[in-house]
Design an enzyme around this catalytic site. Structure first.
Site, PDB file in Angstrom:
ATOM      1  N   ASP A   1       8.349   0.679   4.488  1.00 53.90           N
ATOM      2  CA  ASP A   1       8.275   0.978   5.926  1.00 53.90           C
ATOM      3  C   ASP A   1       6.954   0.495   6.528  1.00 53.90           C
ATOM      4  O   ASP A   1       5.920   0.512   5.864  1.00 53.90           O
ATOM      5  CB  ASP A   1       8.420   2.495   6.105  1.00 53.90           C
TER       6      ASP A   1
ATOM      7  N   HIS B   1       7.901  -8.639   8.802  1.00 57.46           N
ATOM      8  CA  HIS B   1       8.917  -8.665   7.738  1.00 57.46           C
ATOM      9  C   HIS B   1       8.579  -9.758   6.712  1.00 57.46           C
ATOM     10  O   HIS B   1       8.771  -9.579   5.514  1.00 57.46           O
ATOM     11  CB  HIS B   1      10.305  -8.907   8.330  1.00 57.46           C
TER      12      HIS B   1
ATOM     13  N   LEU C   1      14.315  -6.313 -16.279  1.00 60.12           N
ATOM     14  CA  LEU C   1      14.183  -5.436 -15.112  1.00 60.12           C
ATOM     15  C   LEU C   1      15.358  -5.689 -14.169  1.00 60.12           C
ATOM     16  O   LEU C   1      15.800  -6.822 -14.026  1.00 60.12           O
ATOM     17  CB  LEU C   1      12.867  -5.736 -14.387  1.00 60.12           C
TER      18      LEU C   1
HETATM   19  C1  FPP Z   1      10.875  -1.348   7.715  1.00 66.75           C
HETATM   20  O1  FPP Z   1       9.878  -1.766   8.601  1.00 66.75           O
HETATM   21  C2  FPP Z   1      11.416  -2.441   6.962  1.00 66.75           C
HETATM   22  C3  FPP Z   1      12.663  -2.968   7.100  1.00 66.75           C
HETATM   23  C4  FPP Z   1      13.622  -2.494   8.114  1.00 66.75           C
HETATM   24  C5  FPP Z   1      13.153  -4.043   6.289  1.00 66.75           C
HETATM   25  C6  FPP Z   1      12.483  -4.273   4.981  1.00 66.75           C
HETATM   26  C7  FPP Z   1      12.441  -5.704   4.810  1.00 66.75           C
HETATM   27  C8  FPP Z   1      11.497  -6.401   4.186  1.00 66.75           C
HETATM   28  C9  FPP Z   1      10.378  -5.842   3.421  1.00 66.75           C
HETATM   29  C10 FPP Z   1      11.583  -7.853   4.297  1.00 66.75           C
HETATM   30  C11 FPP Z   1      11.874  -8.534   3.047  1.00 66.75           C
HETATM   31  C12 FPP Z   1      13.030  -8.066   2.317  1.00 66.75           C
HETATM   32  C13 FPP Z   1      13.681  -8.860   1.474  1.00 66.75           C
HETATM   33  C14 FPP Z   1      14.714  -8.292   0.594  1.00 66.75           C
HETATM   34  C15 FPP Z   1      13.386 -10.282   1.395  1.00 66.75           C
HETATM   35  P1  FPP Z   1      10.083  -1.449  10.143  1.00 66.75           P
HETATM   36  O2  FPP Z   1      10.540  -2.702  10.788  1.00 66.75           O
HETATM   37  O3  FPP Z   1      11.000  -0.284  10.332  1.00 66.75           O
HETATM   38  O4  FPP Z   1       8.622  -1.072  10.548  1.00 66.75           O
HETATM   39  P2  FPP Z   1       8.171  -0.117  11.726  1.00 66.75           P
HETATM   40  O5  FPP Z   1       8.681   1.259  11.408  1.00 66.75           O
HETATM   41  O6  FPP Z   1       6.685  -0.192  11.665  1.00 66.75           O
HETATM   42  O7  FPP Z   1       8.744  -0.679  12.990  1.00 66.75           O
END
Ligand code: FPP
Length: 254
Positions: A34, A51, A145
């Protein structure tokens, strides 16, 4: 050592000595990644850059898990609620995922990593699904893994899907209602056959489970990191492991 047969509510992981500090690495780590958006906003960058930086963290944490001897890593990469985000953000996340799968498959083969996924992945765009299936097929026999991607995943939906399957079997007389127990539910979840997480990490300081592995994390230790996911690298990972090891897991016993 506590008997595992005396109480069917106890998970298999109760084989570990519950009152000693943990010295071993957790077998299964689950992560709610997150804070990508906030990381980007604080730097005046578009969310997709957050991201992208988050994907870098995932690469690094995967490596740290291999080095530490963790056997299962499940990451919340796209929740069922994430479909409500703006179409451009969904597109950016899918393209990042495709890129990650394409780029990482070769390395996963070299490092004996198996890729799996949980969630209603039939909802993903065709191109993403194809890339995912290719990576899953190619790495299927790897054993060191398992990297498990939760995609279009929601824990309540998973439990609903399990309940439907069990109800169907009951209606067909293949299972008796009185025989349904914890193991029956576990065996019908998307995670059937995998050990429950020992450790759940959530980044960015949020204290919520956000519909993630609600059944499976019943006995997991929870470690919250104040760092945003793009800042969560090897040093933070080892800090979380230290916290985990300092805990005493009792599984409800004394
Ligand atoms: C939360 O941050 C994260 C996500 C919704 C997506 C997780 C994705 C990645 C780490 C990108 C890479 C993943 C792969 C599998 C290549 P948020 O956007 O909710 O953050 P915020 O709460 O600060 O807005």
């Amino acid at each position: 050592m506590r008997s595992t047969t005396s109480n069917s509510a106890l998970p298999d992981t109760s084989l570990k000595e519950p009152t000693e500090p943990l010295t071993l690495a957790p077998q299964h780590i689950a992560i709610i990644m997150d804070g990508n958006g906030r990381w980007a906003r604080e730097r005046g960058l578009p969310r997709r850059d957050g991201h992208r930086a988050g994907a870098e963290s995932l690469r690094e944490i995967l490596e740290a898990c291999i080095e530490t001897g963790v056997s299962h890593l499940t990451v919340y990469a796209f929740s069922s609620e994430n479909w409500n985000r703006p179409p451009e953000e969904i597109k950016a996340l899918m393209s990042l995922l495709e890129h990650f799968l394409k780029e990482k498959t070769h390395e996963m083969m070299q490092r004996n990593v198996k890729l799996t996924s949980i969630g209603r992945t039939d909802m993903l765009p065709k191109k993403t699904r194809k890339q995912l299936h290719l990576a899953e097929e190619k790495t299927a026999n790897n054993t060191k893994l398992t990297l498990n991607l939760a995609l279009s995943y929601g824990s309540r939906e998973e439990i609903v899907d399990a309940a439907r399957q069990i109800a169907q079997k009951a209606a067909e007389g293949r299972i008796q209602p009185e025989d349904i127990d914890n193991n029956t539910i576990s065996a019908h979840l998307y995670t059937a056959g995998t050990p429950d997480p020992d450790l759940l990490i959530r980044t960015s300081g949020e204290l919520r489970l956000s519909n993630f592995m609600l059944w499976q994390i019943s006995y997991a230790e929870i470690v919250i990191s104040e760092k945003y996911w793009p800042e969560f690298r090897k040093a933070e990972f080892h800090q979380a492991l230290d916290t985990y090891r300092s805990r005493h897991r009792r599984f409800g016993a004394l």
